[in-house]
Design a protein around this motif. Structure first.
Motif, PDB file in Angstrom:
ATOM      1  N   CYS A  96       0.811  -1.223   0.000  1.00 60.07           N
ATOM      2  CA  CYS A  96       0.000   0.000   0.000  1.00 60.07           C
ATOM      3  C   CYS A  96       0.842   1.270   0.000  1.00 60.07           C
ATOM      4  O   CYS A  96       0.527   2.232  -0.690  1.00 60.07           O
ATOM      5  N   TYR A  97       1.924   1.265   0.781  1.00 55.29           N
ATOM      6  CA  TYR A  97       2.737   2.481   0.893  1.00 55.29           C
ATOM      7  C   TYR A  97       3.725   2.644  -0.258  1.00 55.29           C
ATOM      8  O   TYR A  97       4.191   3.755  -0.525  1.00 55.29           O
ATOM      9  N   LYS A  98       4.062   1.546  -0.909  1.00 51.25           N
ATOM     10  CA  LYS A  98       4.930   1.569  -2.098  1.00 51.25           C
ATOM     11  C   LYS A  98       6.256   2.308  -1.857  1.00 51.25           C
ATOM     12  O   LYS A  98       6.737   3.062  -2.699  1.00 51.25           O
ATOM     13  N   ASN A  99       6.816   2.117  -0.674  1.00 49.72           N
ATOM     14  CA  ASN A  99       8.139   2.641  -0.310  1.00 49.72           C
ATOM     15  C   ASN A  99       8.137   4.145  -0.061  1.00 49.72           C
ATOM     16  O   ASN A  99       9.201   4.777  -0.022  1.00 49.72           O
ATOM     17  N   TYR A 100       6.960   4.754   0.132  1.00 44.32           N
ATOM     18  CA  TYR A 100       6.890   6.179   0.449  1.00 44.32           C
ATOM     19  C   TYR A 100       6.569   6.373   1.925  1.00 44.32           C
ATOM     20  O   TYR A 100       6.097   5.464   2.609  1.00 44.32           O
ATOM     21  N   GLY A 101       6.811   7.584   2.415  1.00 44.90           N
ATOM     22  CA  GLY A 101       6.550   7.891   3.809  1.00 44.90           C
ATOM     23  C   GLY A 101       7.759   7.630   4.681  1.00 44.90           C
ATOM     24  O   GLY A 101       8.758   7.041   4.257  1.00 44.90           O
ATOM     25  N   ILE A 102       7.659   8.031   5.938  1.00 46.65           N
ATOM     26  CA  ILE A 102       8.809   8.011   6.839  1.00 46.65           C
ATOM     27  C   ILE A 102       9.081   6.649   7.464  1.00 46.65           C
ATOM     28  O   ILE A 102      10.229   6.279   7.688  1.00 46.65           O
ATOM     29  N   ALA A 103       8.031   5.881   7.743  1.00 45.57           N
ATOM     30  CA  ALA A 103       8.205   4.675   8.563  1.00 45.57           C
ATOM     31  C   ALA A 103       8.466   3.410   7.760  1.00 45.57           C
ATOM     32  O   ALA A 103       9.148   2.505   8.234  1.00 45.57           O
ATOM     33  N   PHE A 104       7.937   3.331   6.539  1.00 47.46           N
ATOM     34  CA  PHE A 104       8.015   2.073   5.795  1.00 47.46           C
ATOM     35  C   PHE A 104       8.819   2.186   4.510  1.00 47.46           C
ATOM     36  O   PHE A 104       8.633   1.409   3.587  1.00 47.46           O
ATOM     37  N   THR A 105       9.722   3.155   4.472  1.00 47.98           N
ATOM     38  CA  THR A 105      10.570   3.276   3.300  1.00 47.98           C
ATOM     39  C   THR A 105      11.921   2.616   3.555  1.00 47.98           C
ATOM     40  O   THR A 105      12.470   2.692   4.651  1.00 47.98           O
TER      41      THR A 105
END
Length: 482
Positions: A97-106
């Motif tokens: 879902c996050y596709k490697n974006y954002g602070i926590a799941f990149t």
């Protein structure tokens, strides 16, 4: 038959060829699925430690994972050799879902550094608006106490109320305002967050983590995660657009405003990570972690205090002595309340909120304890094995505040107390969580006598779900005004 034999032999050859830590022999495609009981992955991994040692290898499908247990070994991953294990590991259901974006799941290290530096400074100095973080928490604690008074001593499930308070604190920080406790949008957000984390921690979530390519197309509860995360991303997008329309660059109100201002300043920088996709994903990830961490811990806290009425009585006594019943608790009070401080620490240690830790990845090819671990190998730093390490805690497997008290009854720190990890990639809101736990829990105990319809000896404080997170069983209680 011949093709299966060739596949098996080639897989065993590949597995032995790598100089990874020891572990159970994996099956082709299935990996160590048979050794990892569905819905019981934490206990399964801790049982394997007994045979293979503190550091061992398992295969999630065809992917090797290094499992690290015990305080000294986990500290080596987080701190002593932190840079070698600094990348975020795979969590397929969230990565999809996050596709490697954002602070926590990149896993993009430059992206992580830019976003974390900005987020830490924004939340630390919090020159957003005219109210401090503590003011916001105290305001919400007063609202929560008022809601519990409205129950008029009837039996209620505290999780519902606590989740609203935790959600509102994060609402205030990232969006600039709180919501009414009956607001439909607030209730929907809480429902989506709870469903996502509980399903991700369940057997369905664990199956998806092992076989994401296959499970993506198989119906089951794991599909709810994608529905919930999509709805939450849409919700954040809508709130970001609302902030855009009323943005005053000279008077930022919240995290979203600060990010929008940063985006404008860096719009000509081609290497900048400050763009709308990272804003939406980072905001949701901060929101997610802040709500679930606090609400689950507080819900578990009340259940444990019901289980141990003698501990609750001592906390009541200390609150009455230091704070009284007429003012709201403040964070400075904690220094004069060693027993209460020890109880809150012991609750966090005992409930073991994130037992497997959040996965890491190696940032380069490394040699670790005589083994060769390639770059981008997933690593599980088992926080459960640290929080219940018998070499660090006198009472590792039972709830006992003496784990954080010295012989004189004063609070004592313990380096193995790392419920939200440690090192450079420690949970962004760790200090916020500690502040919330103290102010909200003390406010509740200050104002109410807590009662359960079930005798303390019959209350079950073992987790209802244990995987990515530990969640307490649903229970009911009454709040009797003091």
């Amino acid at each position: 038959m011949a093709s299966c034999l060739i596949l098996w032999m080639s897989f065993k050859h590949f597995w032995r060829k790598e100089n990874l830590p020891p572990g159970p022999t994996p099956l082709p495609l299935l990996g160590n699925f048979l050794q990892l009981r569905k819905g019981d992955i934490v206990k399964s991994l801790l049982r394997l430690r007994e045979k293979y040692g503190e550091v061992f290898t398992i295969y999630m499908g065809s992917t090797p994972v290094i499992v690290v247990t015990g305080y000294k070994s986990v500290r080596e991953v987080y701190v002593d050799r932190g840079d070698d294990f600094l990348a975020r590991g795979d969590i397929p259901m969230f990565d999809f879902c996050y596709k490697n974006y954002g602070i926590a799941f990149t896993s993009n290290m430059d992206r992580w550094r830019q976003l974390r530096r900005f987020s830490l400074s924004t939340m630390r100095d919090f020159g957003l608006g005219k109210r401090s973080i503590e003011d916001r928490i105290q305001e919400e604690a007063v609202c929560l106490v008022a809601e519990f008074r409205k129950t008029k001593e009837s039996l209620v499930e505290p999780q519902t109320y606590i989740s609203k308070a935790a959600c509102n604190i994060i609402f205030s920080m990232v969006f600039g305002n709180r919501q009414d406790y009956e607001d439909a949008e607030l209730l929907n957000v809480i429902s989506f967050i709870h469903t996502t984390f509980s399903v991700a921690s369940s057997g369905w979530g664990q199956l998806y983590g092992m076989f994401p390519t296959v499970m993506q197309f198989i119906p089951g509860r794991h599909q709810e995660i994608f529905i919930c995360l999509k709805e939450l991303l849409l919700f954040v997008e809508k709130r970001v657009e609302m902030n855009k329309k009323t943005l005053d660059e000279n008077n930022p109100r919240d995290y979203v405003d600060a990010f929008l201002i940063k985006m404008e300043k860096e719009k000509i920088n081609p290497k900048s990570e400050f763009h709308l996709t990272n804003l939406v994903n980072s905001t949701l990830q901060i929101f997610f972690a802040g709500v679930d961490t606090t609400s689950t811990t507080l819900t578990y806290s009340l259940l444990i205090l019901l289980k141990y009425p003698d501990v609750l009585a001592k906390v009541h006594k200390e609150i009455d002595k230091v704070i009284g019943r007429d003012r709201c608790p403040k964070i400075q009070d904690r220094n004069q309340m060693p027993f209460t401080d020890a109880v809150i620490h012991e609750i966090q240690r005992f409930i073991d909120l994130v037992p497997m830790g959040i996965p890491r990845k190696t940032t380069r090819d490394i040699t670790y304890r005589g083994y060769s671990i390639p770059m981008n190998t997933n690593v599980y730093p088992m926080l459960s094995s640290v929080l219940k390490d018998p070499t660090c805690f006198l009472y590792p497997n039972e709830f006992n505040p003496k784990n954080f008290l010295d012989d004189n009854g004063q609070f004592k720190k313990n380096e193995a107390f790392i419920p939200l990890a440690t090192g450079k990639r420690i949970c962004l809101g760790e200090s916020l969580v500690r502040m919330e736990l103290f102010i909200i829990l003390v406010s509740i105990i200050q104002n109410f006598t807590l009662k359960s319809p079930i005798p303390p000896e019959d209350l079950d404080i073992t987790p209802d779900i244990s995987g990515l997170g530990n969640f307490p069983k649903l229970y009911k209680m009454t709040f009797i005004p003091r």
